[in-house]
Design a protein around this motif. Structure first.
Motif, mmCIF file in Angstrom:
data_model
loop_
_atom_site.group_PDB
_atom_site.id
_atom_site.type_symbol
_atom_site.label_atom_id
_atom_site.label_comp_id
_atom_site.label_asym_id
_atom_site.label_seq_id
_atom_site.Cartn_x
_atom_site.Cartn_y
_atom_site.Cartn_z
ATOM 1 N N ARG A 268 48.060 41.517 45.508
ATOM 2 C CA ARG A 268 47.120 42.285 44.692
ATOM 3 C C ARG A 268 45.694 41.773 44.898
ATOM 4 O O ARG A 268 44.763 42.565 45.075
ATOM 5 C CB ARG A 268 47.499 42.193 43.210
ATOM 6 C CG ARG A 268 46.656 43.087 42.304
ATOM 7 C CD ARG A 268 47.011 42.860 40.854
ATOM 8 N NE ARG A 268 46.519 41.574 40.380
ATOM 9 C CZ ARG A 268 45.282 41.398 39.913
ATOM 10 N NH1 ARG A 268 44.436 42.409 39.879
ATOM 11 N NH2 ARG A 268 44.903 40.216 39.473
ATOM 12 N N GLU A 269 45.527 40.449 44.904
ATOM 13 C CA GLU A 269 44.204 39.873 45.079
ATOM 14 C C GLU A 269 43.642 40.201 46.464
ATOM 15 O O GLU A 269 42.450 40.486 46.615
ATOM 16 C CB GLU A 269 44.251 38.350 44.892
ATOM 17 C CG GLU A 269 44.529 37.888 43.466
ATOM 18 C CD GLU A 269 46.019 37.907 43.126
ATOM 19 O OE1 GLU A 269 46.825 38.282 44.014
ATOM 20 O OE2 GLU A 269 46.371 37.566 41.989
ATOM 21 N N GLN B 32 42.450 43.753 46.549
ATOM 22 C CA GLN B 32 41.168 43.856 45.851
ATOM 23 C C GLN B 32 40.033 43.327 46.729
ATOM 24 O O GLN B 32 38.930 43.877 46.729
ATOM 25 C CB GLN B 32 41.225 43.077 44.535
ATOM 26 C CG GLN B 32 42.076 43.754 43.463
ATOM 27 C CD GLN B 32 42.151 42.930 42.187
ATOM 28 O OE1 GLN B 32 42.199 41.708 42.246
ATOM 29 N NE2 GLN B 32 42.166 43.604 41.047
ATOM 30 N N CYS C 124 34.423 36.376 44.128
ATOM 31 C CA CYS C 124 35.414 35.293 44.158
ATOM 32 C C CYS C 124 35.530 34.606 42.799
ATOM 33 O O CYS C 124 36.632 34.273 42.352
ATOM 34 C CB CYS C 124 35.046 34.283 45.251
ATOM 35 S SG CYS C 124 35.335 34.880 46.944
ATOM 36 N N GLU D 88 37.645 36.562 40.522
ATOM 37 C CA GLU D 88 39.060 36.603 40.896
ATOM 38 C C GLU D 88 39.713 35.219 40.937
ATOM 39 O O GLU D 88 40.869 35.088 41.340
ATOM 40 C CB GLU D 88 39.205 37.260 42.276
ATOM 41 C CG GLU D 88 38.770 38.719 42.321
ATOM 42 C CD GLU D 88 39.654 39.608 41.465
ATOM 43 O OE1 GLU D 88 40.875 39.356 41.406
ATOM 44 O OE2 GLU D 88 39.126 40.561 40.850
#
Length: 384
Positions: free
Chosen positions: A2-3, A6, A297, A300
């Motif tokens: 998922r990251e 994104q 970053c 996240e």
């Protein structure tokens, strides 16, 4: 996953495209075509031409270097710089294991051997403490003041740090260690054009420094490099070496030592002059891109490589630091599969076959970073 998805979405939004996004591409939005065409029309496309001298003068002005020698590529510049620093057959040159192979190759061209030490976490460049510890363990100063390996009595003739991804190393501390051990400091500033260490341009602090203008650098001449020095005698010697050591004469071919055909062609220099006119703008755009990456970053929970506290970096290549090698590999696989070019940091030079037998110190930080660093798309064209 998922990251990573994104991250891909964020990068595509920044670069405004769903097409392939390269790691770093040049920007040609100035006078490049006009200046290159001018060289063609003049017929002076090789190493004799007005743009070569103009490019050298403008580089000196921009970097604050007293003297500049333009060369055909950065590796040629580095080879020349090491020769000017006094590196000779069977010598040892201390450098970092976390570096592009050209750093080590230039040492080998001199007939010398690299010795590898660790990097600092903040800069990803040579660690002053690691350098000091290595010298205390492996080196001595003889009665003549030469720095030698204890075991083999080989001369350690230079210290060669690299400003990784454009982030300056801690030059004050490195210079202090080098002075104690009587070692010339040669700066591999190939990636750091436009980067400043405490307000001073990288490549101008050591005895000699080196820049690169390869097609993937912050500005390009297609292929090209430069040697920077503040010493006129080294400039004269370097200019002589890079032009096949030809002695001036109205018509005779006289060469008084082994020289190299390393001079930058006028065609490439013309491109460089046009690019240099836009360099400040490139740096603004790249620092803006780095700020955008840093903000993403942080949101996240990803670590982004920021410039050292003592420096202004050009952010040539942006980098994130993953939590593990598995995460690094997952990011690399997914991004590249989806057309967003990312790359790992280099394999440690001491693990490459040509340099696998080289002397090395503790490399724990280098190995930690090797397993975690991912370079992200970094072109200034994101903001064109």
């Amino acid at each position: 996953m998922r990251e990573t998805n994104q991250l891909i979405e964020f990068i595509r939004d920044i670069f405004h495209t769903h097409d392939f996004i390269p790691l770093h591409e040049p920007s040609f939005s100035g006078h490049e075509k006009a200046y290159v065409l001018d060289t063609i029309e003049s017929t002076f496309v090789s190493s004799v031409g007005a743009y070569v001298g103009q490019f050298e003068e403008q580089l000196s002005t921009y970097t604050g270097s007293d003297f500049t020698i333009a060369t055909m590529n950065g590796t040629a510049a580095l080879h020349t710089a090491l020769l000017l620093a006094g590196v000779r057959q069977n010598d040892i040159v201390i450098t970092q294991a976390l570096t592009f192979v050209a750093t080590c190759n230039a040492i080998h061209y001199c007939g010398a051997e690299p010795a590898f030490i660790d990097v600092a976490r903040e800069s990803l460049g040579m660690c002053p403490e690691a350098l000091s510890q290595f010298l205390e363990e492996y080196a001595i100063l003889d009665d003549h003041g030469d720095c030698l390996l204890k075991e083999t009595r080989q001369k350690i003739s230079a210290c060669l740090p690299m400003h990784t991804f454009g982030h300056p190393v801690d030059l004050d501390e490195l210079e202090s260690v080098c002075q104690r051990w009587h070692l010339p400091l040669v700066e591999d500033a190939a990636e750091s054009l436009g980067s400043l260490y405490k307000g001073q341009h990288t490549g101008t602090r050591g005895l000699v420094g080196v820049l690169s203008f390869n097609g993937n650098k912050i500005m390009t001449t297609g292929g090209g490099g430069a040697v920077l020095t503040q010493r006129e005698e080294l400039f004269n010697q370097g200019k002589h070496l890079t032009t096949t050591a030809k002695v001036p004469h109205p018509f005779e071919y006289v060469h008084d030592q082994v020289g190299y055909n390393y001079r930058l062609p006028n065609l490439n220099a013309a491109l460089g002059v046009a690019q240099l006119e836009q360099l400040d703008e490139f740096i603004i755009k790249k620092r803006h891109l780095a700020s955008a990456y840093a903000a993403f970053c942080e949101s996240e929970g990803i670590e982004f490589l920021q410039e050292p506290h003592y420096a202004r970096s050009n952010y040539w290549l942006n980098a994130m630091i993953c939590s593990s090698m598995d995460e690094r590999n997952q990011v690399l696989e997914v991004t590249n599969k989806q057309g967003v070019m990312t790359r790992p940091i280099w394999k440690l030079a001491c693990d490459l076959q040509p340099y696998s037998q080289a002397l090395r110190g503790d490399l724990s930080m280098s190995r930690w970073l090797e397993r975690r660093v991912v370079n992200l798309p970094s072109s200034a064209t994101a903001y064109e």
